[in-house]
Structure formats: C-alpha cells, structure tokens
Design an enzyme around this catalytic site. Structure first.
Site, PDB file in Angstrom:
ATOM      1  N   TYR A  84       0.838  -1.205   0.000  1.00  0.00           N
ATOM      2  CA  TYR A  84       0.000   0.000   0.000  1.00  0.00           C
ATOM      3  C   TYR A  84       0.874   1.256   0.000  1.00  0.00           C
ATOM      4  CZ  TYR A  84      -2.864   3.779   1.676  1.00  0.00           C
ATOM      5  OH  TYR A  84      -3.471   4.997   1.805  1.00  0.00           O
ATOM      6  N   PHE A  86      15.676  19.017  -1.157  1.00  0.00           N
ATOM      7  CA  PHE A  86      14.333  18.543  -1.454  1.00  0.00           C
ATOM      8  C   PHE A  86      14.087  17.172  -0.817  1.00  0.00           C
ATOM      9  CE2 PHE A  86      11.251  16.289  -4.039  1.00  0.00           C
ATOM     10  CZ  PHE A  86      10.320  17.247  -4.419  1.00  0.00           C
TER      11      PHE A  86
END
Length: 464
Positions: free
Chosen positions: A218, A335
């Site tokens: 998931y 980032f």
C-alpha cells in the site's frame, strides 16, 4: 474496513504533514469524542492517503536558503522566465492545490522544476478522482486504470467531480498540454508512474491492509512510486547520476519511510475520519479492534503496538542514508533530505508516547527550523539520524515486546552514521551564531511566503 488508497497526493501532501505547520497538530488534541472539532481544525484534507499530504511540511522550509546560510534566495519564477500561458496556469493550480509544495518546487534547479510541477499536478488530478466518494465505482475504476492515457488526449477532461481541487480535472487539457511539452524522457516517467499508481489505487479501493506485506505494498502505491518517479526525474534532468533513478529499491524506501511515519503519527485523526492504515497483522496481537487502541484501559498495549510499527519503519533508514549519499545537486539534496530528518524526529517524538492515542503529536517549530537549516549535507544528516535513534534507544522499555528488534535496527543505523567508528556530533554553535541562524530561518520562511504569493500574482498578471 476498506482502505482508501489516496495515493498520489499522499507522498507530496502527507509527507509535508510531518512539519510543524499543520494547523491540526497543536498540543493536546481532542479525544475520539471530538471528531468534528478535530476535522474542522485540519487545514488540508488528507489527500489520498496522501502524496500531497506527505510533503506538506516542506513548504515551511527555506529550501534554497537551507543550502547555504550565506546564499540569498532567488525567486524561481520571474518575468524573465517567459512562461507560456498554459504553464503559468499550471503554476497557478500548483499554488491553489499546494502552496507549500509550490515553494519547494521553486527551489529546484533548471527544467526539473517544471517536470516536477507537472508530475505533481498529474498525480493530484489522479488522486482527486480516487478521493471523490461521489463518483461511483463503475465510473471511477475505468478512469483510474486509463488515466495515464488521458495525458495524450488533448481534449480529455472530467467535469463531474465534487472535490475541492476539481479544477485540475476540469482544466486537465492545460496540464496535459504542458505534459506533452516536456522532454520525452520526463513524459515517459510521469506516464509510467501514473499508470502504476492508478492500478494500485483500484486494488486498494476495497482491499484492507492486513499483513505487514500489504502495508509495504500500500505504501509503495501511495508513496514509494512517487519516490521512484521523482528519482527517475532527477536522473533524467542529469542533475543526478543515472543510478539514482535506476535503484528503485532505495527510492521506494524513501517514500515508505515518510508514509509509514505519517500513518503511525496520524492514528487518531485517521480513526476520527473512518480510515485504518495500520496492518491488522500487528494490531491484532494487542486488541480485537483497531479502534480499541484509543481506549484508556488499552493504552499500554497501544503504545507497544505503535513501538512495533515504528521499529518496522526504522528499517528503511539505512536505505535512506544510502540514497541521500548519492545525491550531488544541492537543490535536490535539500528537497529529499529535509522530509527524511523531519520523519526521524517525528518517530522519536512518537516512540513510546501515549499522546499519539490522545491527541496530535508534532515536533516543535524551533526544532523543525534547526533541522531545516542543518540538513544540507550527508554527514549532517547522518548526525541527525544518529541523534534521534539514540533518543529512541534511551526510551526503549525493557518489557516492550519489540525491544530486541528495535535495538537491532538502531545498531544498524548507528553503524552507518558513525564515520570510522567515531561518534558523530553536530558542531556546537555559539549563542550568537544560533541567534543568527534562527533569524535567517525566520526571514527565509517569511521570504518564501512572499515569493509564493508573488508567484501567484505574477501568474494572474500574465494571464490578463
């Protein structure tokens, strides 16, 4: 209970949720009986399970300034950029759907900035379809399966969504136009990730997260795929070596670490909103129903269950350190690194902490700013990781069922964080220097908000 795979936006949005800027994460939160109050306090909806939500805290960090205390921030978008009308509109949608993430994108170098912007908007549109409970499955499933093909259909749009971000579907032709204007190497990455994510969303529309294997799968769909896609974009831009985009296992771990951290921390909020993302294979060892973890009489078992999941998440840290050690471009490093250090700090705060089951848990704003300013190179990140796993180690209860496994994974993280066996410590700062850093961080934070607002005004101006 069915698990809603709010994928795409999951990584971008939920990852960002780690930061201190979450309006819903203040102090001692309400109990389960105060669901409406908690929901109304949330500034941003829980994206899918949340690409968009995962990265939310990044918007609070001075991404460009963090790379150098002496380097001034430069607005990424300026009149000199001569953006096309359609690209200006894409940046407008980026600001509308995730202003904080827009600030992070603007810190990226070169053409990578536009590629990540479009990547975000495509996944945001995909997620908006998945997240809209007013769309019946007969309509939704084919759209999710075929969404990647719409990128090549100039006139495709969807006008039947009732979600707040429906503009990215109603004006999808603008987004798909800019997608097709990207270099083919970027197009291939975005379309491939979009296709795989759509398939994963369909799989988890009705499927529960039962086993730890299901949990990994998931999280792969909602965050790992985003990490893989971003890594491939980094390499495609040639700002990073090819290995960064090729090593999908490491890129997947980057996403899984962030996703699991947020799922662990957001137990109470998810319960209030009727979502369950903790694997039943784990919580079934402690209670009969996952909601029982929030009952006062089960608090000790609840904490043990959470500690087991935190131990599971910590297994991704060695991969995270290996991944970050390969990055060369400063804007890309910032980032990627800042969400990861926020995540480890969040896990250290959650570990063995009963408050996770009583209210919202967050790291302190000053702590977050320090992490943002410090995480600018791999040695600093290793030192930060070492610091927080040591904090976890000091809190391991001898009676905790997972204590041995927790100690083992911490030992592996320590071995990667200690150069030549020596203790890594973050350099002590003088009070004057710390004051300057804090002032710079505050000013940078304010500056990013101004830049983001100016960007939106510029976009509006360019359209008129």
């Amino acid at each position: 209970m069915p698990c809603s795979c709010k994928a795409a936006t999951s990584f971008f949005k939920r990852t960002l949720a780690l930061g201190p800027g979450r309006p819903s994460a203040g102090g001692s939160g309400p109990g389960l009986d105060a669901g409406a109050r908690l929901r109304s306090s949330c500034a941003a909806p829980r994206a899918p399970v949340q690409l968009a939500r995962r990265l939310r805290f990044l918007g609070a960090h001075p991404a460009a300034a963090a790379s150098s205390a002496c380097a001034p921030l430069t607005p990424a978008l300026s009149p000199q950029d001569a953006l096309s009308a359609s690209l200006r509109r894409c940046y407008l949608y980026l600001n509308q759907t995730s202003r904080s993430f827009a600030a992070v994108i603007q810190a990226l170098d070169g053409e990578l900035r536009h590629a990540v912007c479009i990547f975000y908007l495509v996944l945001r549109a995909l997620d908006t379809v998945e997240d809209d409970m007013t769309i019946n499955l007969e309509t939704k499933v084919p759209i999710l399966h075929n969404f990647h093909s719409y990128l090549y259909q100039p006139d495709w749009r969807f006008m039947e969504s009732n979600e707040k971000d429906k503009q990215v579907l109603e004006d999808f032709p603008t987004i798909s136009l800019e997608f097709r204007n990207l270099a083919k190497v970027y197009q291939d990455v975005i379309a491939d990730v979009c296709h795989k994510m759509g398939v994963g969303m369909v799989e988890f529309l009705e499927k529960k997260v039962d086993s730890e294997k299901d949990w990994d799968k998931y999280c792969h769909y909602v965050a790992g795929l985003v990490g893989i896609g971003l890594s491939r974009l980094f390499s495609a831009s040639q700002l990073e070596d090819a290995i960064v985009g090729q090593d999908m296992a490491l890129a997947n771990s980057m996403g899984l670490f962030l996703q699991k951290t947020n799922i662990i921390r957001d137990y109470l909020e998810d319960q209030l909103e009727g979502r369950e993302f903790w694997p039943s294979e784990v919580w079934n060892k402690y209670v009969k129903k996952m909601s029982d973890l929030a009952k006062p009489e089960n608090i000790d078992k609840a904490v043990q269950c959470m500690n087991e999941l935190i131990t599971n998440a910590l297994h991704h840290v060695p991969d995270v350190l290996t991944y970050l050690s390969r990055l060369k471009n400063q804007s890309v490093f910032n980032f990627c690194a800042i969400p990861q250090v926020m995540a480890i700090a969040t896990l250290a705060t959650c570990y063995n902490n009963q408050q996770v089951f009583k209210g919202m848990v967050k790291i302190r704003k000053g702590q977050a700013v320090t992490l943002m300013m410090d995480a600018t190179n791999i040695q600093a990140v290793k030192a930060i990781m070492y610091q927080y796993v040591e904090e976890i180690y000091q809190k391991i209860p001898s009676t905790d069922p997972s204590s041995c496994r927790t100690q083992q994974v911490i030992a592996s993280i320590r071995s990667m964080s200690l150069p030549a066996g020596a203790l890594v410590s973050r350099a002590p700062y003088s009070r004057v220097y710390l004051s300057c850093i804090m002032l710079l961080a505050a000013l940078s934070w304010q500056y990013l908000s101004t830049v983001s607002k100016a960007t939106e005004e510029y976009v509006h101006t360019g359209e008129n």
